[in-house]
Design a protein around this motif. Structure first.
Motif, mmCIF file in Angstrom:
data_model
loop_
_atom_site.group_PDB
_atom_site.id
_atom_site.type_symbol
_atom_site.label_atom_id
_atom_site.label_comp_id
_atom_site.label_asym_id
_atom_site.label_seq_id
_atom_site.Cartn_x
_atom_site.Cartn_y
_atom_site.Cartn_z
ATOM 1 N N MET A 203 0.816 -1.224 0.000
ATOM 2 C CA MET A 203 0.000 0.000 0.000
ATOM 3 C C MET A 203 0.850 1.274 0.000
ATOM 4 S SD MET A 203 -3.278 -0.351 0.138
ATOM 5 C CE MET A 203 -3.746 1.193 0.914
ATOM 6 N N GLY A 204 2.156 1.118 0.115
ATOM 7 C CA GLY A 204 3.045 2.289 0.152
ATOM 8 C C GLY A 204 3.007 3.012 1.488
ATOM 9 N N MET A 205 2.537 2.327 2.546
ATOM 10 C CA MET A 205 2.479 2.971 3.866
ATOM 11 C C MET A 205 3.870 3.009 4.504
ATOM 12 S SD MET A 205 -0.881 0.922 5.226
ATOM 13 C CE MET A 205 -0.889 1.465 6.918
ATOM 14 N N ASN A 206 4.089 4.015 5.303
ATOM 15 C CA ASN A 206 5.342 4.069 6.063
ATOM 16 C C ASN A 206 5.220 3.104 7.240
ATOM 17 O OD1 ASN A 206 7.897 4.986 6.753
ATOM 18 N ND2 ASN A 206 7.034 6.398 8.265
ATOM 19 N N ILE A 207 6.254 2.287 7.453
ATOM 20 C CA ILE A 207 6.180 1.284 8.523
ATOM 21 C C ILE A 207 7.143 1.668 9.640
ATOM 22 C CG2 ILE A 207 6.513 -1.170 9.085
ATOM 23 C CD1 ILE A 207 5.961 -1.628 5.978
ATOM 24 N N VAL A 208 6.609 1.831 10.832
ATOM 25 C CA VAL A 208 7.448 2.198 11.984
ATOM 26 C C VAL A 208 7.564 0.972 12.886
ATOM 27 C CG1 VAL A 208 7.678 3.736 13.973
ATOM 28 C CG2 VAL A 208 6.637 4.568 11.851
ATOM 29 N N ARG A 209 8.793 0.469 13.011
ATOM 30 C CA ARG A 209 9.024 -0.722 13.841
ATOM 31 C C ARG A 209 9.602 -0.283 15.185
ATOM 32 N NH1 ARG A 209 9.335 -5.787 10.885
ATOM 33 N NH2 ARG A 209 9.026 -5.402 8.666
ATOM 34 N N VAL A 210 8.913 -0.627 16.249
ATOM 35 C CA VAL A 210 9.354 -0.215 17.587
ATOM 36 C C VAL A 210 10.131 -1.369 18.226
ATOM 37 C CG1 VAL A 210 8.539 0.473 19.878
ATOM 38 C CG2 VAL A 210 7.386 1.341 17.825
ATOM 39 N N PRO A 211 11.389 -1.104 18.641
ATOM 40 C CA PRO A 211 12.201 -2.196 19.222
ATOM 41 C C PRO A 211 11.501 -2.882 20.396
ATOM 42 C CG PRO A 211 13.535 -0.245 18.878
ATOM 43 C CD PRO A 211 12.111 0.162 18.596
ATOM 44 N N MET A 212 11.844 -4.157 20.588
ATOM 45 C CA MET A 212 11.218 -4.951 21.649
ATOM 46 C C MET A 212 11.897 -4.647 22.984
ATOM 47 S SD MET A 212 9.318 -6.610 19.476
ATOM 48 C CE MET A 212 8.466 -7.948 20.298
ATOM 49 N N LEU A 213 11.186 -4.926 24.052
ATOM 50 C CA LEU A 213 11.784 -4.876 25.395
ATOM 51 C C LEU A 213 12.453 -6.223 25.657
ATOM 52 C CD1 LEU A 213 8.871 -3.171 27.376
ATOM 53 C CD2 LEU A 213 10.997 -2.118 26.566
ATOM 54 N N PRO A 214 13.274 -6.332 26.728
ATOM 55 C CA PRO A 214 13.875 -7.638 27.048
ATOM 56 C C PRO A 214 12.809 -8.731 27.108
ATOM 57 C CG PRO A 214 14.764 -5.925 28.468
ATOM 58 C CD PRO A 214 13.698 -5.270 27.641
ATOM 59 N N GLY A 215 13.180 -9.931 26.657
ATOM 60 C CA GLY A 215 12.227 -11.049 26.623
ATOM 61 C C GLY A 215 11.277 -10.912 25.450
ATOM 62 N N PHE A 216 11.657 -10.084 24.485
ATOM 63 C CA PHE A 216 10.835 -9.837 23.283
ATOM 64 C C PHE A 216 9.413 -9.397 23.640
ATOM 65 C CE2 PHE A 216 14.067 -12.886 21.686
ATOM 66 C CZ PHE A 216 14.666 -12.053 20.760
ATOM 67 N N LYS A 217 9.311 -8.616 24.722
ATOM 68 C CA LYS A 217 7.987 -8.086 25.084
ATOM 69 C C LYS A 217 7.687 -6.857 24.231
ATOM 70 C CE LYS A 217 7.509 -9.643 29.806
ATOM 71 N NZ LYS A 217 8.580 -9.909 30.733
ATOM 72 N N PHE A 218 6.398 -6.574 24.042
ATOM 73 C CA PHE A 218 6.008 -5.358 23.319
ATOM 74 C C PHE A 218 6.308 -4.145 24.184
ATOM 75 C CE2 PHE A 218 2.328 -7.086 20.445
ATOM 76 C CZ PHE A 218 3.228 -7.958 19.857
ATOM 77 N N ASP A 219 6.928 -3.136 23.578
ATOM 78 C CA ASP A 219 7.146 -1.869 24.272
ATOM 79 C C ASP A 219 5.913 -0.992 24.009
ATOM 80 O OD1 ASP A 219 7.930 0.514 25.315
ATOM 81 O OD2 ASP A 219 9.684 0.786 24.009
ATOM 82 N N VAL A 220 4.898 -1.162 24.838
ATOM 83 C CA VAL A 220 3.638 -0.447 24.593
ATOM 84 C C VAL A 220 3.845 1.067 24.685
ATOM 85 C CG1 VAL A 220 1.229 -0.177 25.344
ATOM 86 C CG2 VAL A 220 2.275 -2.449 25.317
ATOM 87 N N ASP A 221 4.700 1.495 25.618
ATOM 88 C CA ASP A 221 4.971 2.941 25.703
ATOM 89 C C ASP A 221 5.661 3.435 24.425
ATOM 90 O OD1 ASP A 221 3.795 3.281 28.136
ATOM 91 O OD2 ASP A 221 5.638 2.874 29.273
ATOM 92 N N GLY A 222 6.557 2.601 23.895
ATOM 93 C CA GLY A 222 7.247 2.956 22.640
ATOM 94 C C GLY A 222 6.267 3.038 21.475
ATOM 95 N N LEU A 223 5.308 2.127 21.452
ATOM 96 C CA LEU A 223 4.292 2.144 20.390
ATOM 97 C C LEU A 223 3.450 3.418 20.512
ATOM 98 C CD1 LEU A 223 3.151 -1.599 20.687
ATOM 99 C CD2 LEU A 223 4.400 -0.643 18.745
ATOM 100 N N LYS A 224 3.098 3.745 21.766
ATOM 101 C CA LYS A 224 2.293 4.953 22.009
ATOM 102 C C LYS A 224 3.049 6.190 21.532
ATOM 103 C CE LYS A 224 -0.218 3.460 26.130
ATOM 104 N NZ LYS A 224 -0.269 3.484 27.574
ATOM 105 N N LYS A 225 4.357 6.203 21.830
ATOM 106 C CA LYS A 225 5.189 7.353 21.466
ATOM 107 C C LYS A 225 5.210 7.527 19.940
ATOM 108 C CE LYS A 225 9.765 9.110 22.748
ATOM 109 N NZ LYS A 225 10.827 8.686 21.834
ATOM 110 N N ALA A 226 5.333 6.391 19.240
ATOM 111 C CA ALA A 226 5.381 6.456 17.765
ATOM 112 C C ALA A 226 4.083 7.041 17.208
ATOM 113 C CB ALA A 226 5.630 5.064 17.190
ATOM 114 N N VAL A 227 2.966 6.708 17.833
ATOM 115 C CA VAL A 227 1.669 7.244 17.393
ATOM 116 C C VAL A 227 1.587 8.729 17.738
ATOM 117 C CG1 VAL A 227 -0.828 7.175 17.882
ATOM 118 C CG2 VAL A 227 0.442 5.047 17.534
ATOM 119 N N HIS A 228 1.975 9.035 18.977
ATOM 120 C CA HIS A 228 1.836 10.388 19.511
ATOM 121 C C HIS A 228 2.675 11.408 18.718
ATOM 122 C CE1 HIS A 228 0.753 13.257 22.546
ATOM 123 N NE2 HIS A 228 2.032 13.592 22.702
ATOM 124 N N GLU A 229 3.880 10.954 18.306
ATOM 125 C CA GLU A 229 4.811 11.899 17.663
ATOM 126 C C GLU A 229 4.463 12.163 16.200
ATOM 127 O OE1 GLU A 229 8.652 10.177 18.316
ATOM 128 O OE2 GLU A 229 8.837 11.078 20.319
#
Ligand code: PLP
Length: 388
Positions: free
Chosen positions: A146-172
């Protein structure tokens, strides 16, 4: 033998097999000695006629429920007609199951179709896709088309989702975002607790749609997981949930799934799905599967047993692994994955590929308990050769 007798016989065989395996293994899985003693000397023999053990694609090894197989078989006789009526019945059954209206259900050829059509219908060229770095590639694959820009947010230790990092990517970002959340995640098989996801969705961040993929939800044991279908019941219009019959129901080759969400969003998505894409056999098999609680329990318990067998071997081999809440498990390997994968293939076992950036980790899908015993025997023998 009549068809019905055949299917009943097959059903009895499956359940007999299942209880024997589960009964034998439920008490803590296999011990180190039990596993080791099953290897007489060196590599267990694999003959030409041995069937490949396919534990590479997160498929369900059990085969569809015998009742579903029979329903699919009977549907062939009706397949000269378009399956509109029965598709509608299935849509209603799914709506009832989730406690929502039928307009909140969109039937799909599989959840992949929903990933693609949600981007086509609900994203613009300005929309960014926000994802954890290590997740199911179906999301970024269609976003790229679709030509969308893809923002990949690094994982936290244990390959957990960095929910705050995801929020930041949306917010910014000043434009619209689609956040693709796979729960349990693939390839890690880990869950993200509902308490981390739900408040964010409920806060309704501006210009943001949540696409939640719960392909493996039915395998979860961890009580911190909760489906977002509750939010759809509550009327949230910023979330689309994707579900599939490919995993717990063992129907990957039948191609059927569905999306749940706000009726307007689903209407837009429907414009990008082929309207006559579902086939009669898949519809009847799916409908029958939803009623077959006995098979659902059997499917879940068998995968639990297979996982236990693998975990016992990983403990013996002292290989780190992530807590698995799905029909696969992610574990560390001490050797280059490509050579391990190749050696396993030479010994009749297809295992998962590399998932960058976790290149020292291997994804193993659950086979039958019997297959997992054969596979773990091979793992132990590989260790003695320095191949694992
Ligand atoms: N979503 C996830 C997270 C998956 O892992 C897969 C397949 O492995 C799919 C979707 C594709 O599912 P379907 O067969 O319903 O298209």
């Amino acid at each position: 033998m009549s068809d019905v007798t055949y299917f009943n016989k097959k059903r009895r065989e499956i359940f007999k097999y299942s209880s024997a395996i589960i009964g034998g293994l439920a008490l803590g899985g296999l011990s180190k000695t039990a596993l080791a003693s099953s290897i007489s000397s060196g590599i267990p023999e694999v003959t030409e006629s041995s069937e490949l053990i396919r534990i590479n694609y997160n498929e369900n090894p059990l085969g569809m429920s015998p009742k579903a197989q029979y329903a699919a078989y009977l549907a062939i006789a009706k397949a000269n007609r378009y399956p509109y009526h029965d598709e509608g019945l299935l849509q209603r059954k799914i709506a009832k199951l989730h406690g929502i209206d039928k307009t909140n259900v969109l039937m799909l050829q599989g959840s992949c179709e929903g990933i693609r059509s949600s981007f086509e219908a609900l994203a613009t060229s300005e929309t960014q896709l926000v994802i954890p770095e290590l997740t199911y590639e179906g999301g970024p694959k269609y976003a790229k088309i679709m030509g969308m820009n893809i923002v990949r947010v690094p994982m936290l230790p244990g390959f957990k989702f960095d929910v705050d990092g995801l929020k930041k990517a949306v917010h910014e970002y000043t434009g619209p975002s689609i956040v693709y959340i796979v729960n349990p995640n693939n390839p890690t098989a880990t869950i993200t607790p509902a308490d981390l996801i739900e408040p964010w969705i409920k806060s309704k961040p501006k210009n943001t749609l949540f696409l939640v993929d719960e392909a493996y939800a039915e395998f979860v044991n961890d009580t911190q997981f909760r489906s977002v279908d509750g939010l759809i019941r509550e009327g949230y219009n910023n979330v689309v949930l994707l579900k599939t019959f490919s995993k717990i129901f063992a129907m990957a080759g039948m191609r059927i799934g569905y999306a749940l969400g706000n009726a307007d969003l689903l209407r837009k998505m429907a414009n990008y799905n082929t309207s006559e894409s579902l086939n009669y056999c898949a519809i009847e098999a799916a409908s029958t599967s939803l009623d077959d609680q006995e098979f659902i329990n059997y499917s879940k318990t068998t995968i639990d047993t297979s996982r236990q067998i693998l975990i016992s071997a990983l403990k013996t081999l002292d290989l780190e692994y992530l807590p698995s809440e799905a029909n696969f498990l992610f574990h560390r390997v001490n050797v280059p994955l490509v050579s391990y994968q190749q050696k396993m293939k030479e010994h009749g076992v297809l295992i998962g590929r590399a998932f960058p950036p976790a290149t020292e980790w291997c994804r193993i899908s659950m086979g039958t308990p019997e297959e997992m015993i054969r596979f773990t025997q091979l793992m132990l023998s590989f260790r003695t050769k320095g191949w694992l």
